[in-house]
Design an enzyme around this catalytic site. Structure first.
Site, PDB file in Angstrom:
ATOM      1  N   VAL A 192       0.905  -1.229  -0.085  1.00 41.74           N
ATOM      2  CA  VAL A 192       0.021  -0.011  -0.052  1.00 41.74           C
ATOM      3  C   VAL A 192       0.908   1.361   0.006  1.00 41.74           C
ATOM      4  O   VAL A 192       0.728   2.133  -0.838  1.00 41.74           O
ATOM      5  CB  VAL A 192      -1.026  -0.010   1.225  1.00 41.74           C
ATOM      6  CG1 VAL A 192      -1.730   1.139   1.148  1.00 41.74           C
ATOM      7  CG2 VAL A 192      -1.843  -1.204   1.128  1.00 41.74           C
ATOM      8  N   LYS A 249     -14.301  -5.637   8.967  1.00 40.39           N
ATOM      9  CA  LYS A 249     -14.703  -4.772   7.931  1.00 40.39           C
ATOM     10  C   LYS A 249     -16.425  -4.435   8.501  1.00 40.39           C
ATOM     11  O   LYS A 249     -16.868  -3.268   8.543  1.00 40.39           O
ATOM     12  CB  LYS A 249     -14.805  -5.058   6.511  1.00 40.39           C
ATOM     13  CG  LYS A 249     -13.263  -4.827   6.346  1.00 40.39           C
ATOM     14  CD  LYS A 249     -13.036  -5.608   5.056  1.00 40.39           C
ATOM     15  CE  LYS A 249     -11.311  -5.759   4.691  1.00 40.39           C
ATOM     16  NZ  LYS A 249     -10.996  -6.633   3.532  1.00 40.39           N
ATOM     17  N   GLY A 289      -5.586  -4.128  -3.272  1.00 42.10           N
ATOM     18  CA  GLY A 289      -4.547  -3.957  -4.502  1.00 42.10           C
ATOM     19  C   GLY A 289      -3.802  -2.824  -4.190  1.00 42.10           C
ATOM     20  O   GLY A 289      -4.438  -1.801  -3.569  1.00 42.10           O
TER      21      GLY A 289
END
Lengths: 432, 432
Positions: free
Chosen positions: B15, B205, B303
């Site tokens: 990241v 989450k 990603g």
């Protein structure tokens, strides 16, 4: 800390009633979230004597000056629609130091620059989340959440009327006229549906989306527009057989070396495209950016409460700006002046449906004619039986410039065997 | 006007590298949009001597104090992951008056309250858009665009690994083990995939989403969790035959009179549900609110660059807050303390797959057993051939409390004809 933020509401129709309802029902939660009460101080209506239950307890006025000249009102919400007198009311509200929230796509698409200039001059907010995609949060995400990206493409299903019609044509296999009648019966289409079916409603939203996505001013007159009026049950049926859904899309592209293209037209979308599953009156906006890759925002494209959801979100933003004394993130983002790319230069794949003489070798002749015009084909099919010596041929091209496709169509029209070019629709390329 | 905003980056892994790349490639556009340059002043790495091309031109440090004690740095970006020492670094950065941006779902889900208290105390921003849904803008829309709503439900596909596996099982008809191996080969699953397949990643989450949606503090320990480890090719095949897609969902509900329920478990979703078409490593979050109705946000769930898109959006928010001197709209939104609804009281429809003795009337016996336990059925099917005197029966129930379903399962286990309860999966009700 400001105790209350007072709102002047211009209009109490479908959207206005929704705004009143949402502010009323969710008042406690909104106060907890914003830290301040949001109160509708005055509502501008045509006839103050006409009593309506949703206006109970609210001060109704017939003269806009009672709102524009009221110094206690800091946010004006315009939900009357149209450009006259809405635009002037909004400009005057901003001159008086009030922030303006609107659902008015016409004013934003045609006079955005003037509105933003006034907002900047008087250091107020000019917010219009509800002008595109009804309740879907798209304007704020474009201004905030996607700021890290260079966006290259935005594609939206932004007109619920036409999406409902196309969905019915695909699912119930009804024709265009019946789909339109059903949309009218359900209240999704106006008695005069022209603005929707001819693509002008979508074009206004395309201009707004592209302006925000590409940071350049796009007006309605910059948008190339084709509606859905030529789409028939046959086109929908071929699309389905070939693995596509037909959608009316608002498309914006920022093409390297060419410029910005903004257009509205029907598209054959591969069934596995996220937009292909967006049916009925729902709207969705699909984006491509150099960091995020792809993203999509989906929700109700119209309706009293969904649109009010977006309007009230903007009222809250305006309130927060006032409380915090900062307009950061709310200003005009059209800092670039990018060239427009002419439609003639835009590349696409195309579906071409032809009515031809059914004679031996006709399929080959058509394919050869495309080839001679330097348009290469992905496929040519002839699936329908011959009728009185004539038959239908459908060709799908590879990527070709609009200009070149038109040249090919012109030369096809010259062919003796070609009786009619029945429809030409763009085809979105398959997803890997 | 501040000339530059200086950033301290903690971590230069997947990241972190994305953040460096996005800030570098889109520097000019970001400056134009924010009005100020965003500059990475220092990067914390484990080994400053290890040269890496993406760090060229950047000041790398091994000692976090060089960032925490640098008064010129106003935004600290934590992309190291884990809770130790990330959490302490973030707390100390806020103590030093710096805003903090993080992609760290562990810290937000487990220590959110502590983090927000520190942010409030020192009047800085604590932002975490990248902690849920990778690049998808969802935290900011929840804090801003949907503020006008009372949200009642949030359902998300928030784990790309398991969604990839379930998609492969449905599309390529592979089994669980092969789907897992494929996910590992593609780099979508870790060598030890437990956190993903057991649902713990999704649970973190879920806690974050529910806290924001319902304005109440939900921690990881409040989340009921089932993973996908018991899902077989047979379950996927039955789902498909019955018109459903199987998805691992993070679900939050604010149920009138009962409280808030937050859970992660597999669900049979009707094929026409917007989430059913979300395939592969993509994520999506679907919401219901009393004004907007339904909305969905779709995009890449992980990603380097997509996650960086969200991190940099937060950096920009922090910069705008500093420039404007206002934190309005960025603070903690957990102002309510809502009761939790125990899982036993949650109503759902269920799919129950049973292995039974194949004797005359067995289907009727099973249906009667459900009936005796006061669980009413929508359907019972027996479609597979008998194997050595045994066969498979699948029942779909109507809405029933979790507690009641468990009682029914217990009494089914008592039946002589029932050899095994092979799986039990919740079924989302059909959309009108």
């Amino acid at each position: 800390m400001t105790d209350t933020i007072k709102i002047g509401l211009l209009g109490a129709g479908t959207v206005g009633s929704g705004v009143i309802k949402v502010l009323r029902e969710n008042a406690a939660a909104i106060k907890a979230r914003v830290g301040t009460e949001l109160v509708i101080a005055k509502v501008l209506v045509r006839d103050a004597k006409k009593t309506r239950p949703e206006l109970t307890g609210l001060a109704v006025v017939e003269d806009v000056e009672e709102i524009l000249q009221d110094p206690s009102i800091s946010v004006v919400v315009e939900v009357m629609g149209g450009t006259t007198p809405s635009k002037d009311y909004m400009l005057r509200a901003m001159e008086a130091g009030k922030s303006v929230v609107t659902a008015n796509k016409d004013v934003v698409a045609e006079y955005g620059q003037e509105m933003f200039a006034m907002a900047e001059k008087h250091r107020v907010a000019f917010l219009f989340e509800a002008s595109v995609g009804g309740g879907i949060p798209i304007i704020a995400p474009l201004k905030r959440s996607l700021t890290a990206n260079r966006l290259t493409e935005v594609m939206g299903i932004v007109n619920g009327t036409t999406n409902y019609m196309l969905t019915r044509m695909a699912e119930a296999k009804v024709g265009y006229e019946q789909a339109l009648q059903e949309a009218q019966a359900k209240g999704y289409a106006e008695a005069d549906p022209t603005a929707d079916v001819a693509g002008m409603d979508a074009a206004r939203k395309a201009a707004i989306l592209a302006s925000l996505a590409f940071n350049t001013r796009i007006s309605l007159r910059d948008v190339y527009v084709e509606g859905i009026t030529r789409i028939t049950a046959d086109d929908i049926s071929y699309a389905s057989d070939l693995g596509y859904a037909v959608k009316l899309l608002a498309v914006g592209q920022d093409i390297s070396g060419k410029g910005v293209s903004v257009r509205v037209h029907p598209v054959f979308l591969p069934q596995n495209h996220p937009l292909a599953a967006v049916n009925g009156v729902y709207n969705a906006i699909f984006l491509k950016g150099n960091a995020i890759g792809e993203a999509m925002f989906y929700g109700p494209g119209a309706g009293s409460l969904p649109t009010a959801s977006a309007v009230v979100a903007d009222i809250i933003e305006a309130a927060r700006a006032k409380i915090g004394g900062s307009l950061e993130g709310l200003g005009c983002t059209c800092y670039a002046a990018k060239p427009l790319c002419p439609i003639a230069e835009i590349e696409s794949c195309y579906y071409v449906r032809l009515w031809v003489d059914d004679e031996p070798g006709v399929l080959g002749n058509i394919a050869t004619a495309f080839g001679n015009a330097q348009v290469s084909l992905k496929s040519v099919i002839q699936t329908k039986p011959s009728v009185e010596g004539r038959t239908e041929i459908v060709a799908i091209t590879h990527l070709v410039e609009h200009r070149k496709l038109n040249e090919a169509l012109a030369s096809l029209r010259e062919l003796k065997v070609v009786d009619d070019i029945r429809n030409v629709i763009r085809v979105e390329k398959d997803r890997g």
